[in-house]
Design a protein around this motif. Structure first.
Motif, PDB file in Angstrom:
ATOM      1  N   THR A 123      36.199  29.420  41.037  1.00 43.11           N
ATOM      2  CA  THR A 123      36.530  30.041  42.330  1.00 43.11           C
ATOM      3  C   THR A 123      37.642  31.062  42.173  1.00 43.11           C
ATOM      4  N   ILE A 124      38.879  30.597  42.183  1.00 45.14           N
ATOM      5  CA  ILE A 124      40.026  31.512  42.141  1.00 45.14           C
ATOM      6  C   ILE A 124      39.994  32.387  40.891  1.00 45.14           C
ATOM      7  N   ARG A 130      36.718  23.766  38.919  1.00 43.09           N
ATOM      8  CA  ARG A 130      36.548  24.371  40.238  1.00 43.09           C
ATOM      9  C   ARG A 130      37.454  25.587  40.385  1.00 43.09           C
ATOM     10  N   ARG A 131      38.666  25.479  39.877  1.00 38.59           N
ATOM     11  CA  ARG A 131      39.567  26.643  39.906  1.00 38.59           C
ATOM     12  C   ARG A 131      38.996  27.770  39.060  1.00 38.59           C
ATOM     13  N   CYS A 154      52.526  31.809  41.080  1.00 36.30           N
ATOM     14  CA  CYS A 154      51.578  31.029  41.878  1.00 36.30           C
ATOM     15  C   CYS A 154      51.869  31.235  43.362  1.00 36.30           C
ATOM     16  N   ALA A 201      46.903  32.473  40.134  1.00 39.77           N
ATOM     17  CA  ALA A 201      46.919  31.226  39.362  1.00 39.77           C
ATOM     18  C   ALA A 201      47.342  31.586  37.946  1.00 39.77           C
ATOM     19  N   CYS A 234      50.812  19.779  39.156  1.00 43.05           N
ATOM     20  CA  CYS A 234      50.820  20.991  39.985  1.00 43.05           C
ATOM     21  C   CYS A 234      52.053  20.918  40.877  1.00 43.05           C
ATOM     22  N   ALA A 243      48.570  24.367  34.818  1.00 44.89           N
ATOM     23  CA  ALA A 243      48.076  25.749  34.799  1.00 44.89           C
ATOM     24  C   ALA A 243      48.734  26.579  33.708  1.00 44.89           C
TER      25      ALA A 243
END
Length: 615
Positions: free
Chosen positions: A459-460, A455-456, A571, A519, A337, A368
């Motif tokens: 959530t996002i 988790r990404r 991003c 993202a 990242c 990503a």
């Protein structure tokens, strides 16, 4: 009242100076900053065998008196008596790592050249013995011309002998040392190699084998070939190994979607689950196997000690574009990242070197991007085998990662000759021992990476995908009208599409770029949601995004989309961190503008060349 005599601990970083300082002084320490700088000054009281107190100073680790950082500058000034308000130390205690003699003896010769009373603390001899090294302390002492005391600071071994040697050091200072050690850096390195070899009485088979492996892996010609060959194998494995697991996950998502359609009545909530959650978020989750496999290789390279050797190999290449090897670790972190990569640039002392590293970090192919690359490659690149173990899809993925690296190096070269002029600074690093990776550590590392990815997704990606689904779903289309045309999202796409149409983008691609600013992976879920909402019936809506892209996109269009994501700064979080690290919006704005300009230019070139070639 007369001041106490002083002695200073000097040596390379990681020689065990701080451990030796703590063992010698105990709790009798005073910590402050040197005047005018943020470098910490550590001083303590040492009692000599005669009962005389001595002030002991722990100087910052240094590789050379030719200072390349504030820490090294403090060490040079204190040792040379040039630091205002700081007394010239009467005795220098030179701390060497017994297991890494050759490197540490280079700086040792600079210290000995001063001709000052000096004692060598040959520290961490227990670790050297663990590595199979048996050292001839008398031979090393004769070669250096000063007392050499074996020590193990953490076990308090050799401390009494060291204190006795410090007490007597001023009685045998080498006044001819300047003539003896006044040689060039290449000569120092050669002398260090000969002295280190002469001081080693015996070495274990493991130590000999590791040195032989290093001679191959760190060879300036063979080493880079092995490194890029390894990277090539990794990207082949990302596709070849992950395909069965990704297919199974995609099948599971399709099965769940079909089950929801069967048990729920037609309406808002069923569409929310099938077109928003499952088609959108589910299309990203299926790429978890690729993420896990990629990080498996990265963690293995780190655990075995090969990653540090890769950094050493890359230093020559990076020096050619004006960057030092210190930039390698931040840029390497950016493959996971760009955010931790940009933050890691704080360790680079040269401000222009640090700024350049921050500006090119987003060009490293972060994890990503992998779902975007994977879905497009799977859709438009055939599963062709080019040779034993060589697939066309893996080759294309390798080229995309390589394009990001080459792009970063070219941009760095331009910046270092224009906006951030300056020469590359030196880079010295210690090679860790080769080790077998621990299964438990690998499992924990992979679980952490998988958890972060999921988790990404939860959530996002979930929030942005649902927001896009709502924009795609309302207002409802009239009979015979496309839902995309009637929706709010369609209106947004109509505004952006004319700008991107010349480089081959269709309206769905143009729309996907907007939520993908949150993202990069959202581009996949955005495309999946768009095609699911715009589908004419449930069967078409249930098709995976890969099948939709394969049916609706031309090869030049798909290649242009891949080229866009090599360069585009999709991003917002990365941009925000760049603003924080550069203390303003000037450089983040420049970064965003030049990256979008490169993305547009190369996407266009890719589309136009591919179209002209008849692909």
């Amino acid at each position: 009242m007369s001041r106490h005599r002083t002695a200073a601990l000097v040596g390379n970083p990681n020689a065990g100076k701080s451990a030796l300082f703590n063992a010698l002084t105990g709790a009798r320490q005073k910590i402050a900053n040197y005047p005018g700088v943020t470098v910490e000054r550590k001083a303590g009281r040492l009692t000599l065998p005669s009962g005389e107190p001595l002030e002991l100073i722990d100087l910052p680790g240094s590789y050379s008196f030719d200072a390349a950082s504030p820490d090294e500058d403090v060490t040079r000034k204190v040792v040379h008596g040039e630091f205002e308000g700081e007394a010239l130390p009467e005795v220098l205690v030179l701390v060497l790592d017994a297991a890494n003699l050759e490197q540490h003896l280079v700086f040792a010769q600079e210290v000995l050249e001063l001709g000052r009373p000096t004692v060598v603390a040959l520290n961490m001899v227990d670790l050297a013995e663990r590595d199979g090294l048996t050292l001839d302390v008398a031979a090393l002492s004769a070669a250096l011309g000063v007392p050499v005391i074996p020590t193990v600071a953490v076990r308090r071994k050799g401390l009494d002998e060291l204190c006795a040697a410090i007490a007597e050091a001023e009685s045998h200072a080498d006044e001819e040392a300047h003539k003896r050690w006044h040689i060039t850096l290449p000569e120092r390195r050669l002398a260090a190699k000969h002295m280190a070899r002469a001081a080693i009485l015996s070495a274990s088979a493991r130590h000999t084998i590791e040195n032989g492996v290093d001679r191959v892996l760190l060879n300036p010609w063979i080493g880079p070939v092995i490194l890029f060959g390894l990277l090539f194998v990794i990207f082949q494995a990302v596709f070849a190994w992950a395909t069965p697991f990704a297919d199974a996950l995609e099948g599971a998502v399709g099965t769940i979607s079909g089950w929801v359609v069967d048990i729920m009545p037609d309406g808002f909530f069923r569409d929310f689950l099938t077109e928003g959650v499952l088609a959108g978020v589910g299309s990203v989750v299926v790429f978890l196997p690729q993420i896990v496999i990629l990080f498996f290789f990265i963690l293995v390279m780190e655990a075995t000690g090969y990653m540090a050797r890769a950094a050493f190999l890359m230093d020559r290449l990076m020096a050619g574009v004006g960057l030092s090897g210190k930039s390698f670790i931040p840029l390497l972190s950016s493959f996971a990242c760009a955010i931790p990569g940009i933050m890691a640039a704080r360790s680079i002392p040269d401000p222009k070197d640090r700024l350049t590293t921050i500006l090119v970090a987003p060009l490293m192919t972060c994890s990503a991007r992998l779902p975007v690359y994977a879905v497009i490659i799977a859709a438009v690149i055939p599963e062709t085998t080019l040779g034993p173990g060589i697939g066309l899809q893996g080759l294309v993925l390798f080229v995309l990662y390589l394009a990001g690296i080459v792009g970063a190096l070219v941009v760095a070269l331009v910046l270092r000759h224009t906006l951030a002029k300056g020469a590359a600074s030196g880079f010295i690093m210690e090679m860790p021992r080769y080790q077998m990776p621990r299964i438990r550590d690998l499992a924990i590392g992979l679980w952490h990476r998988a958890y972060v990815f999921l988790r990404r997704a939860g959530t996002i990606i979930f929030v942005v995908t649902i927001a896009l689904w709502l924009m795609l779903s309302f207002p409802k289309a009239e009979p015979g009208e496309s839902q995309l045309d009637a929706s709010v999202a369609g209106m947004v796409a109509d505004g952006l599409h004319p700008v991107l149409e010349p480089i081959g983008f269709n309206r769905e691609m143009s729309l996907a770029l907007i939520p993908a600013m949150a993202a990069r992976e959202v581009a996949v879920s955005a495309l999946a949601t768009t095609y699911a909402v715009d589908a004419e019936d449930e069967d078409l809506a249930a098709e995976g995004v890969t099948d939709k892209i394969a049916a609706l996109w031309t090869l030049p269009t798909a290649l242009a989309f891949l080229a866009w994501f090599v360069f585009a700064p999709q991003c917002i979080s990365t941009i925000a961190v760049a603003r924080r690290e550069t203390n303003g919006w000037k450089w983040p704005t420049f970064m965003v503008v030049y990256l979008f300009a490169l993305a547009y230019a190369f996407a266009g070139l890719t589309f136009w060349i591919a179209t002209a070639a008849g692909l």
